[in-house]
Design an enzyme around this catalytic site. Structure first.
Site, PDB file in Angstrom:
ATOM      1  N   CYS A  10     -12.934 -28.073  19.895  1.00 19.18           N
ATOM      2  CA  CYS A  10     -12.870 -26.977  20.871  1.00 19.18           C
ATOM      3  C   CYS A  10     -13.206 -27.502  22.276  1.00 19.18           C
ATOM      4  O   CYS A  10     -13.664 -28.624  22.439  1.00 19.18           O
ATOM      5  CB  CYS A  10     -13.831 -25.865  20.482  1.00 19.18           C
ATOM      6  SG  CYS A  10     -15.575 -26.308  20.609  1.00 19.18           S
ATOM      7  N   CYS A  13     -16.808 -28.658  22.737  1.00 17.06           N
ATOM      8  CA  CYS A  13     -17.065 -29.932  22.070  1.00 17.06           C
ATOM      9  C   CYS A  13     -16.525 -31.089  22.909  1.00 17.06           C
ATOM     10  O   CYS A  13     -17.189 -32.116  23.064  1.00 17.06           O
ATOM     11  CB  CYS A  13     -16.440 -29.936  20.683  1.00 17.06           C
ATOM     12  SG  CYS A  13     -17.086 -28.644  19.598  1.00 17.06           S
TER      13      CYS A  13
END
Length: 77
Positions: A10, A13
């Site tokens: 994501c 991240c």
């Protein structure tokens, strides 16, 4: 030192990985920074929120994107 960023890919991240890599590069710390996106491997760390920062096998930060200052503090103490 081994630093692993746990996350499924994501945006948070990816940002965490980039920020950690930048802190390591700027501070001259001898560390290997890697990403772990395999959910079966992430589960082994027994955490429920991502992203997470693992330093030498120990989860230090989880559930949010840390600041550069916080990352530096975590990896130097």
């Amino acid at each position: 030192m081994e630093i692993i960023i746990l996350g499924t890919g994501c945006a948070k991240c990816k940002t965490t990985f980039e920020t950690v890599q930048k802190v390591v590069d700027e501070s001259g710390i001898d560390a290997t920074v890697s990403k772990e996106e395999d959910i079966l491997e992430i589960v082994k760390y027994n955490i429920m929120s991502l992203p997470a920062v693992v330093v030498n096998g120990e989860v230090k930060i989880k559930g949010y994107v840390p600041s550069k200052e916080e990352i530096l503090k975590v990896i130097t103490t």
